[in-house]
Design an enzyme around this catalytic site. Sequence first.
Site, short mmCIF file in Angstrom:
data_model
loop_
_atom_site.label_atom_id
_atom_site.label_comp_id
_atom_site.label_asym_id
_atom_site.label_seq_id
_atom_site.Cartn_x
_atom_site.Cartn_y
_atom_site.Cartn_z
CB VAL A 69 69.38 100.03 68.69
CG1 VAL A 69 70.90 99.93 68.63
CG2 VAL A 69 68.98 101.42 69.19
N GLY A 114 69.68 93.07 68.08
CA GLY A 114 68.77 94.17 67.78
C GLY A 114 67.81 94.36 68.94
CE LYS A 115 64.93 94.01 74.03
NZ LYS A 115 64.87 92.56 74.30
N GLY A 116 64.12 97.01 70.00
CA GLY A 116 63.26 98.13 69.67
C GLY A 116 62.32 98.45 70.80
CG ASP A 155 61.50 92.90 75.39
OD1 ASP A 155 61.37 93.72 76.33
OD2 ASP A 155 62.50 92.19 75.27
#
Length: 426
Positions: A69, A114-116, A155
């Site tokens: 995202v 952002g993040k995934g 992460d």
Amino acid sequence: MVRFPTVNSELLQDPVFAMAAAQFDRVADALELDQSIRDRCKWPKRIVTVTCPVQLDDGRVETFFGHRVQHHLSRGPTKGGLRYHPKVSIGEVAALAMWMNWKCALAGLPYGGGKGGITCDPTTMSYGEQERLTRRFTMEMIPFIGVETDVMAPDMGTNEQTMAWILDTYSTHAGYLVPGIVTGKPVGLQGTEGRTEATGRGVGFLVYRVLDRLGISSSHASAVIQGFGNVGRHAALTLAAYGVKVMGISDVKGAVWNESGIDVKALCRHVDLTGSVVGYAEAEAMDPEEMLLQECDALIPAAVERVINGENAGKLQCRVLAEAANGPTTPDADLILEERGDVFVIPDILCNAGGVIVSYFEWVQNLQRFNWSRSEVLTKLETKLQQSLERVIYTAEKRGMPFRMAATALGVEETAGAKGMRGLFP
């Protein structure tokens, strides 16, 4: 009870995203944001889901779902971690991307959030299976990532080796080394000194500064830490170096407690040998939920979301709540803590910003092809965090806002201002 906002997209029907959206809406109301700017700031710019078929070691092919995202690109490329966990969902990833957005803006970094994540259990996967999954995900994401588009970092469930695989896959596709495509990579691949301990060290530094502001000497202060992964470990080590007595530490398997203080370095050695804080001989076992309610100067949730909630917020006995994790405090708990008025909350978008700040330093070094020393990186980190802390305190006092609202307001205003100046095309 806090009423979560209606979410227009079924993809974002998730309690974690609802919590992030509720926090945003409260700030947007206070700032009286125009509805057009408000919606553009709230909803993600891009939600990407890909399938990643991977051949397992036993010859079977299993398909994993991966998500990324990108909350917005108005102030620069999106920046944020990639997590591997069985409970990864689009809604959770979208919430984390939104929080990262305000975090970057608050720290003055030229990034959007952002993040995934990939829905998988890395603890059951071999080294080779993780590598094949990472490389396949990277190939599927190549149209959507880039040094000036979206930069990933480690992460939960990922590490510097994961970043090395992404770097190699992307660079092989490009035909030359592209070190800036990820941060948090090994120093030998143009990673940066100080990145591993950056988030936890930043947490410890901010707790130390806030305790000093409250007139509590670090040599007479105590702390309790929930979570002993990379962030919790380095937060504990940093606090111990300041002279803070760390009385309780927990992980996913249990908690240990020593009223006189835990030898953090000795506990680290125990965890490295056994994989858990459980069984550490120099402390007694304690229920992890009960540990959160013990009297201390600083309580540091450094694990998962929503651990401070409407049921336990009124029972906390800490002077400082330092949110090393993302989203550890629910909106219901926020209202309780605000009504109490005796707990200084260091909100997550400030408290755990050390990781993305040093990731920014790594990205800048990659663009410049110039390496900084560890001491230079950590000095710059503390300067950035101190500036952000002062901005949040000043804004909270000037506007009469709780610290979380003040921090979020600064991030939202920065983002809304950029969108307003750029306008809407077409």
